[in-house]
Design an enzyme around this catalytic site. Structure first.
Site, mmCIF file in Angstrom:
data_model
loop_
_atom_site.group_PDB
_atom_site.id
_atom_site.type_symbol
_atom_site.label_atom_id
_atom_site.label_comp_id
_atom_site.label_asym_id
_atom_site.label_seq_id
_atom_site.Cartn_x
_atom_site.Cartn_y
_atom_site.Cartn_z
ATOM 1 N N GLY A 18 0.660 -1.175 -0.121
ATOM 2 C CA GLY A 18 0.001 0.085 0.091
ATOM 3 C C GLY A 18 0.998 1.214 -0.102
ATOM 4 O O GLY A 18 0.527 2.093 0.728
ATOM 5 N N ARG A 21 0.290 5.729 -1.700
ATOM 6 C CA ARG A 21 -0.122 7.104 -0.999
ATOM 7 C C ARG A 21 -0.133 7.174 0.512
ATOM 8 O O ARG A 21 0.201 6.227 1.146
ATOM 9 C CB ARG A 21 -1.502 7.468 -1.475
ATOM 10 N N THR A 43 -1.900 -1.403 -5.742
ATOM 11 C CA THR A 43 -2.759 -1.899 -6.932
ATOM 12 C C THR A 43 -2.937 -0.891 -7.979
ATOM 13 O O THR A 43 -3.864 -1.026 -8.998
ATOM 14 C CB THR A 43 -4.175 -2.234 -6.136
ATOM 15 N N ASN A 68 -1.953 -7.083 -5.407
ATOM 16 C CA ASN A 68 -3.233 -7.032 -4.589
ATOM 17 C C ASN A 68 -2.890 -7.825 -3.373
ATOM 18 O O ASN A 68 -2.673 -9.504 -3.529
ATOM 19 C CB ASN A 68 -4.616 -7.493 -5.276
ATOM 20 N N ASN A 95 1.264 -2.409 5.503
ATOM 21 C CA ASN A 95 0.537 -1.112 5.729
ATOM 22 C C ASN A 95 -0.906 -1.184 4.837
ATOM 23 O O ASN A 95 -1.635 -0.445 5.466
ATOM 24 C CB ASN A 95 1.357 -0.105 5.111
ATOM 25 N N SER A 147 -4.521 -0.343 14.235
ATOM 26 C CA SER A 147 -5.010 0.909 14.463
ATOM 27 C C SER A 147 -5.435 0.971 15.745
ATOM 28 O O SER A 147 -5.806 -0.038 16.496
ATOM 29 C CB SER A 147 -6.295 1.115 13.333
ATOM 30 N N TYR A 160 -13.536 -3.380 10.421
ATOM 31 C CA TYR A 160 -12.327 -2.838 10.471
ATOM 32 C C TYR A 160 -11.554 -3.167 11.803
ATOM 33 O O TYR A 160 -10.557 -3.560 12.024
ATOM 34 C CB TYR A 160 -12.357 -1.219 10.322
ATOM 35 N N SER A 161 -12.269 -3.004 12.663
ATOM 36 C CA SER A 161 -11.697 -3.067 14.266
ATOM 37 C C SER A 161 -11.263 -4.744 14.353
ATOM 38 O O SER A 161 -10.471 -4.843 14.816
ATOM 39 C CB SER A 161 -12.869 -2.546 15.163
ATOM 40 N N LYS A 164 -8.086 -5.237 12.539
ATOM 41 C CA LYS A 164 -7.004 -4.707 13.101
ATOM 42 C C LYS A 164 -6.600 -5.603 14.513
ATOM 43 O O LYS A 164 -5.706 -5.443 14.915
ATOM 44 C CB LYS A 164 -7.190 -3.069 13.326
ATOM 45 N N ILE A 193 -5.130 10.216 11.573
ATOM 46 C CA ILE A 193 -3.874 10.511 10.705
ATOM 47 C C ILE A 193 -4.344 11.312 9.514
ATOM 48 O O ILE A 193 -5.543 10.712 9.009
ATOM 49 C CB ILE A 193 -2.680 9.694 10.383
HETATM 50 P P1 NAI Z 1 -4.845 5.213 2.374
HETATM 51 O O1 NAI Z 1 -6.276 5.032 1.730
HETATM 52 O O2 NAI Z 1 -4.629 6.541 2.086
HETATM 53 O O3 NAI Z 1 -3.717 4.287 1.722
HETATM 54 C C1 NAI Z 1 -4.068 2.737 1.682
HETATM 55 C C2 NAI Z 1 -3.048 1.998 0.683
HETATM 56 O O4 NAI Z 1 -3.378 0.655 0.773
HETATM 57 C C3 NAI Z 1 -3.064 2.670 -0.640
HETATM 58 O O5 NAI Z 1 -1.694 2.722 -1.400
HETATM 59 C C4 NAI Z 1 -4.027 1.538 -1.307
HETATM 60 O O6 NAI Z 1 -3.737 1.536 -2.516
HETATM 61 C C5 NAI Z 1 -3.471 0.534 -0.646
HETATM 62 N N1 NAI Z 1 -4.256 -0.804 -0.872
HETATM 63 C C6 NAI Z 1 -5.608 -1.050 -0.580
HETATM 64 N N2 NAI Z 1 -5.909 -2.152 -0.828
HETATM 65 C C7 NAI Z 1 -4.957 -2.755 -1.368
HETATM 66 C C8 NAI Z 1 -4.791 -4.260 -1.555
HETATM 67 N N3 NAI Z 1 -5.947 -4.731 -1.796
HETATM 68 N N4 NAI Z 1 -3.305 -4.515 -2.052
HETATM 69 C C9 NAI Z 1 -2.480 -3.591 -1.979
HETATM 70 N N5 NAI Z 1 -2.734 -2.410 -1.422
HETATM 71 C C10 NAI Z 1 -4.023 -1.967 -1.245
HETATM 72 O O7 NAI Z 1 -4.798 4.921 3.714
HETATM 73 P P2 NAI Z 1 -3.744 5.502 4.839
HETATM 74 O O8 NAI Z 1 -4.624 6.442 5.809
HETATM 75 O O9 NAI Z 1 -2.561 5.734 4.376
HETATM 76 O O10 NAI Z 1 -3.560 4.037 6.030
HETATM 77 C C11 NAI Z 1 -2.628 3.144 5.996
HETATM 78 C C12 NAI Z 1 -2.829 2.080 6.932
HETATM 79 O O11 NAI Z 1 -2.741 2.893 8.239
HETATM 80 C C13 NAI Z 1 -3.892 1.241 6.712
HETATM 81 O O12 NAI Z 1 -3.728 0.049 7.010
HETATM 82 C C14 NAI Z 1 -4.940 1.884 7.831
HETATM 83 O O13 NAI Z 1 -6.159 0.919 8.192
HETATM 84 C C15 NAI Z 1 -4.047 2.221 8.718
HETATM 85 N N6 NAI Z 1 -4.460 3.129 9.666
HETATM 86 C C16 NAI Z 1 -4.704 4.900 9.148
HETATM 87 C C17 NAI Z 1 -5.226 5.539 10.086
HETATM 88 C C18 NAI Z 1 -5.492 7.018 9.579
HETATM 89 O O14 NAI Z 1 -6.137 7.559 10.169
HETATM 90 N N7 NAI Z 1 -5.333 7.393 8.262
HETATM 91 C C19 NAI Z 1 -5.520 5.385 11.408
HETATM 92 C C20 NAI Z 1 -5.332 4.079 11.910
HETATM 93 C C21 NAI Z 1 -4.651 2.974 10.863
#
Ligand code: NAI
Length: 252
Positions: A18, A21, A43, A68, A95, A147, A160-161, A164, A193
Site C-alpha cells: 500500500g 499514498r 494496486t 493485491n 501497511n 489501528s 475494520y476493528s 485490526k 492521521i
Molecule cells: P490510504 O487509503 O491513504 O492508503 C491505503 C493504501 O493501501 C493505498 O496505497 C491503497 O492503494 C493500498 N491498498 C488498498 N487495498 C490494497 C490491496 N488489496 N493490495 C495492495 N494495496 C492496497 O490509507 P492510509 O490512511 O495511508 O492508511 C494506511 C494504513 O494505516 C492502513 O492499514 C490503515 O488501516 C492504517 N491506519 C490509518 C489511519 C488514519 O487515520 N489514516 C488510522 C489508523 C490506521
C-alpha cells in the site's frame, strides 16, 4: 519527502504494501531516505509509479510491484520477483488497508469480507511469503500497521476493528514463532492521521476526533513513518510482539 528519523538501513531491502499514498508512501520514502532499497507494492499502477519515481528522483532506490495483497498468487509472485532481484528481504511493512464503514446491522457480507481479506489475510500472505527468506538470513523486521480501532471499539467499524484486532493477535503470535531467528514482529497503531482515508470523514466526525485526541489534532504521516523506522532499525532488536500506539494520547 518528509522529515524522517535517521537510522542506518544501508543495503537493507524493505517491502512496503500500500505504498501508493498516505502512510505507506511516507514509510517507503522514510526507509529509502535511510538507505534501504524499497519494493513498493500497490494496486494502482499510476500512483505506484509516482511513488517510485519520487523516491528515485530524490536519490533513493525503489521498485514498483503491482500486487493485491489479498490474492495469494499475486503476493507469492511479487515476493518471488523481489527475492530474485534483491536476494533478501530485511524489512516487511504490512501497511495496505481499507475501511468499509457501516453499523453492524447493515454491514454486508462483501463489506466484511473485503476488509478482512485486505487488512488481515494480506499481512498473513505477505508474512508467509517473506518469512522463509528472513529465517534463512537469521534477520528480519516485520511491522504491521494496525489501528487504535483494533485496540478499542469504534461504532461503525466492526469489520475494520476486527481486522485490526486480529492483526494484533497475529503480530504477537508470529513474534513468538520467529524470535529465535532474530526476527522481530511489531505493530504500530495510528490514531487519526491526516490522509485520504480520513479526508472522507465529515467535518463533524473530524472535529469529534480532534476533541477526543488529547493533543487536539490529527497526526501526520511522518509520525507513523518515524515509529516504523525506529522499529525497523537495529536499535529496536529487543522489542518484539508489541503494539506502539501513535495516536496523540487517544488510547491513554
Ligand atoms: P490510504 O487509503 O491513504 O492508503 C491505503 C493504501 O493501501 C493505498 O496505497 C491503497 O492503494 C493500498 N491498498 C488498498 N487495498 C490494497 C490491496 N488489496 N493490495 C495492495 N494495496 C492496497 O490509507 P492510509 O490512511 O495511508 O492508511 C494506511 C494504513 O494505516 C492502513 O492499514 C490503515 O488501516 C492504517 N491506519 C490509518 C489511519 C488514519 O487515520 N489514516 C488510522 C489508523 C490506521
Amino acid at each position: 519527502m518528509g522529515d524522517f528519523l535517521q537510522v542506518n538501513l544501508k543495503d537493507q531491502v524493505a517491502v512496503v504494501t500500500g505504498a501508493t499514498r498516505g502512510i505507506g508512501q511516507s514509510i517507503a520514502e522514510g526507509l529509502a531516505a535511510n538507505g534501504a532499497k524499497v519494493a513498493c507494492l500497490g494496486t494502482n499502477a499510476e500512483r505506484l509509479q509516482q511513488t517510485v519515481t519520487g523516491i528515485n528522483q530524490n536519490g533513493g532506490e525503489a521498485v514498483a510491484y503491482l500486487c493485491n495483497v489479498a490474492v495469494t498468487e499475486e503476493v507469492n509472485k511479487a515476493v518471488k520477483e523481489i527475492l530474485e532481484r534483491f536476494g533478501k528481504v530485511d524489512i516487511l511493512v504490512n501497511n495496505a488497508g481499507i475501511t468499509r464503514d457501516m453499523l453492524v446491522r447493515r454491514l454486508s457480507d462483501e463489506q466484511w469480507d473485503d476488509v478482512i481479506a485486505i487488512n488481515l489475510r494480506g499481512p498473513f500472505l505477505m508474512t508467509r511469503a517473506c518469512c522463509e527468506a528472513m529465517r534463512k538470513a537469521k534477520y528480519g523486521r516485520i511491522i504491521n500497521i494496525t489501528s487504535v480501532s483494533g485496540l478499542q471499539g469504534n461504532a461503525g467499524q466492526s469489520n475494520y476493528s476486527a481486522s485490526k484486532a486480529g492483526l494484533v493477535g497475529f503480530t504477537r503470535t508470529v513474534a513468538l514463532e520467529l524470535a529465535n531467528r532474530n526476527i522481530t514482529v511489531n505493530a504500530v497503531a495510528p490514531g487519526f492521521i491526516d490522509t485520504d482515508m480520513t479526508a472522507v470523514l465529515s467535518d463533524i466526525v473530524k472535529q469529534v476526533a480532534k476533541d477526543q485526541t488529547p493533543v487536539g489534532r490529527f497526526g501526520q504521516v511522518e509520525d507513523v513513518a518515524n515509529a516504523v523506522l525506529f522499529l525497523a532499525s537495529d536499535k529496536a532488536s529487543f522489542i518484539t510482539g508489541q503494539v506502539l500506539p501513535v495516536d496523540g494520547g487517544l488510547t491513554v
